[in-house]
Design a protein around this motif. Structure first.
Motif, PDB file in Angstrom:
ATOM      1  N   ILE A 109     -47.159 -42.712  -9.890  1.00 46.22           N
ATOM      2  CA  ILE A 109     -47.033 -43.222 -10.603  1.00 46.22           C
ATOM      3  C   ILE A 109     -47.022 -44.998 -10.705  1.00 46.22           C
ATOM      4  O   ILE A 109     -47.789 -45.622 -10.928  1.00 46.22           O
ATOM      5  N   GLN A 110     -45.835 -45.396 -10.134  1.00 44.19           N
ATOM      6  CA  GLN A 110     -45.174 -46.540  -9.963  1.00 44.19           C
ATOM      7  C   GLN A 110     -45.322 -47.914 -10.893  1.00 44.19           C
ATOM      8  O   GLN A 110     -46.944 -48.274 -10.342  1.00 44.19           O
ATOM      9  N   PRO A 111     -44.754 -47.369 -11.389  1.00 47.34           N
ATOM     10  CA  PRO A 111     -44.086 -47.885 -12.807  1.00 47.34           C
ATOM     11  C   PRO A 111     -44.182 -49.209 -12.175  1.00 47.34           C
ATOM     12  O   PRO A 111     -44.417 -50.352 -12.910  1.00 47.34           O
ATOM     13  N   GLY A 236     -45.436 -49.382 -20.313  1.00 46.64           N
ATOM     14  CA  GLY A 236     -45.498 -48.240 -20.599  1.00 46.64           C
ATOM     15  C   GLY A 236     -45.636 -47.006 -19.371  1.00 46.64           C
ATOM     16  O   GLY A 236     -45.207 -45.546 -19.521  1.00 46.64           O
ATOM     17  N   LYS A 237     -45.942 -47.695 -18.313  1.00 43.46           N
ATOM     18  CA  LYS A 237     -46.453 -46.804 -17.418  1.00 43.46           C
ATOM     19  C   LYS A 237     -44.273 -46.114 -17.139  1.00 43.46           C
ATOM     20  O   LYS A 237     -43.852 -45.122 -16.310  1.00 43.46           O
ATOM     21  N   MET A 238     -43.374 -47.310 -17.168  1.00 43.01           N
ATOM     22  CA  MET A 238     -42.299 -46.672 -17.042  1.00 43.01           C
ATOM     23  C   MET A 238     -41.427 -45.596 -17.864  1.00 43.01           C
ATOM     24  O   MET A 238     -41.248 -44.665 -17.950  1.00 43.01           O
ATOM     25  N   THR A 239     -42.053 -45.794 -18.722  1.00 45.81           N
ATOM     26  CA  THR A 239     -41.695 -45.083 -20.186  1.00 45.81           C
ATOM     27  C   THR A 239     -42.592 -43.404 -20.237  1.00 45.81           C
ATOM     28  O   THR A 239     -41.979 -42.453 -20.162  1.00 45.81           O
ATOM     29  N   ALA A 240     -44.023 -43.597 -19.933  1.00 50.50           N
ATOM     30  CA  ALA A 240     -44.491 -42.778 -18.594  1.00 50.50           C
ATOM     31  C   ALA A 240     -43.338 -41.653 -17.983  1.00 50.50           C
ATOM     32  O   ALA A 240     -43.430 -40.725 -17.774  1.00 50.50           O
ATOM     33  N   SER A 241     -43.345 -42.433 -16.911  1.00 45.76           N
ATOM     34  CA  SER A 241     -42.409 -41.537 -15.994  1.00 45.76           C
ATOM     35  C   SER A 241     -41.672 -41.378 -15.881  1.00 45.76           C
ATOM     36  O   SER A 241     -41.040 -40.352 -15.133  1.00 45.76           O
TER      37      SER A 241
END
Length: 437
Positions: A109-111, A236-241
């Motif tokens: 995902i590469q947050p 968002g990407k960190m949360t999703a990860s």
């Protein structure tokens, strides 16, 4: 109100969680972010804090009395060797797997890729600096390991209890229980006292747990009213990860333990654990959730008292899969955001360091974020950059911590179920009960 208490506790807790989240978001929508934050801080946070204080009140006496009682129930101190060895081996294995899953999801995902590090507020930078100063960590792997070992042995058991240091309490309680067993007939009066105290603490736990729906409602109203869903826009990407990685770890790793190794129905396990998961999600604290975790283990999953009273308190401190997974994600987030190129050896070092850092981590909200300073040093992040990364994550860490704690306590219950099965201390009739719907 009799109808309310006839509803299963986990259903009432989930209702409180959902209503609290909706209330907080509606207040934020109606009053605006600042006014809603002040509003829920004024009324919801004190109620939530009171609930957390109630269950924290139980933690030390519950661990000490039930662990001593559990040792006495074994009758033979030699059983502690196989029980403790199995539990520790499983905890270490699941933690390493958790870190690996976190690194894999973070790589996919590469947050941190393209993240603008200049968006950090000055106040958050100052807060991160002060928190890091208050949470110094040993730097090398050897220093971290030695720090963990030394922290287990209390120089003053009473002081350890007063401070809520779980590992020293566990160490002393096990030795105290062994001492009572070795005393033979002379120790029987004290054994009766400890068994009675453990039973009284379990009853008190059931009473306090009845306040969980209200406490969870207040905590969720406060979190959502104060923070809202801005985390989805900012990180968002960190949360999703994190949520994806934790979800995969719960389903794959713990699912394999329950279904693959133990040949037990996975749905019954999750159904029996849902009370503790809901409380963990709202409190973000493994220690605060421990009374509910022990209650779920014995009442819902059929785990014997000797196992529940020894493996679960140990897990609440040793087994921090969500924390270890997050450490790996933070390291990748920092490397991606700062443009640091990762090597294969760095991945292995992160996995080892994250595992060691997670062991003995205090089971309280957000503490794992500030332990990231040790892990970040592995990827070449400077002290100033460490403050920057932690300041980026700190305002939103509560929502991330919720899922980490759910992962931690689910792992505790999975390992306790496995140890109970292998030690002949699992009541499968209770585990498979179909009346818990």
């Amino acid at each position: 109100m009799g109808w309310w208490f006839r509803i299963d506790l986990w259903k009432r807790v989930v209702v409180g969680l959902v209503l609290g989240a909706v209330t907080g978001l509606l207040l934020r929508q109606a009053l605006g972010a600042d006014a809603a934050g002040a509003n829920v801080t004024a009324w919801a946070k004190p109620i939530g804090d009171a609930f957390i204080n109630l269950i924290k009140m139980l933690v030390v006496p519950l661990i000490f009395t039930t662990l001593v009682s559990g040792v006495l129930a074994m009758g033979d101190p030699k059983k502690l060797g196989s029980l403790g060895g199995r539990a520790l081996a499983m905890y270490m294995c699941t933690t390493l797997i958790a870190v690996s899953i976190g690194l894999l999801i973070g790589s996919l995902i590469q947050p941190g890729a393209g993240f603008d590090t200049t968006t950090v507020a000055t106040a958050d930078l100052e807060s991160a600096r002060s928190q890091l100063a208050a949470n110094p960590q040993p730097g090398s792997v050897g220093e971290q390991l030695m720090h963990t070992i030394l922290s287990i042995i209390p120089t003053n058991p009473v002081a350890a209890m007063a401070q809520g240091d779980v590992l020293p309490i566990i160490f002393f309680a096990i030795l105290f229980g062994i001492g009572i067993l070795m005393s033979g007939d002379t120790g029987k009066p004290l054994a009766n006292v400890m068994n009675s105290a453990a039973e009284a603490m379990m009853k008190l736990t059931l009473i306090v747990m009845e306040t969980a729906p209200l406490g969870v409602f207040a905590l969720m109203a406060w979190v959502m009213g104060d923070r809202g869903l801005t985390i989805l826009a900012v990180l968002g990407k960190m949360t999703a990860s994190l949520y994806i990685a934790c979800g995969l770890h719960i389903l794959i790793t713990y699912g394999f333990i329950i279904k693959g190794l133990l040949r037990l129905p996975l749905f019954d396990f999750f159904r029996g654990a849902v009370d503790a998961q809901a409380v963990a999600f709202s409190t973000s604290s493994s220690n605060a959730t421990l009374p509910m975790t022990i209650s779920c283990a014995t009442a819902n999953l059929g785990i014997g008292k000797p196992i529940a009273s020894s493996v679960l308190p140990l897990g609440a401190t040793i087994n921090m899969d969500g924390t270890a997974l997050y450490q790996g994600l933070i390291a990748l987030f920092a490397a991606q955001a700062l443009g640091i190129e990762m090597t294969v050896s760095m991945y292995f070092t992160i996995a080892l360091m994250a595992t060691l850092v997670s062991i003995g981590t205090a089971g309280i909200p957000s503490v794992s974020l500030f332990l990231a300073a040790t892990t970040l040093s592995v990827v070449g992040v400077s002290p100033d950059q460490t403050v920057l990364i932690i300041a980026l994550l700190f305002p939103f860490d509560r929502i991330l911590d919720m899922m980490r704690t759910v992962t931690n306590i689910t792992g505790d219950l999975a390992v306790a179920t496995a140890v109970a099965k292998w030690e002949g201390e699992l009541d499968e009739v209770v585990f498979r009960a179909r009346d818990r719907v």
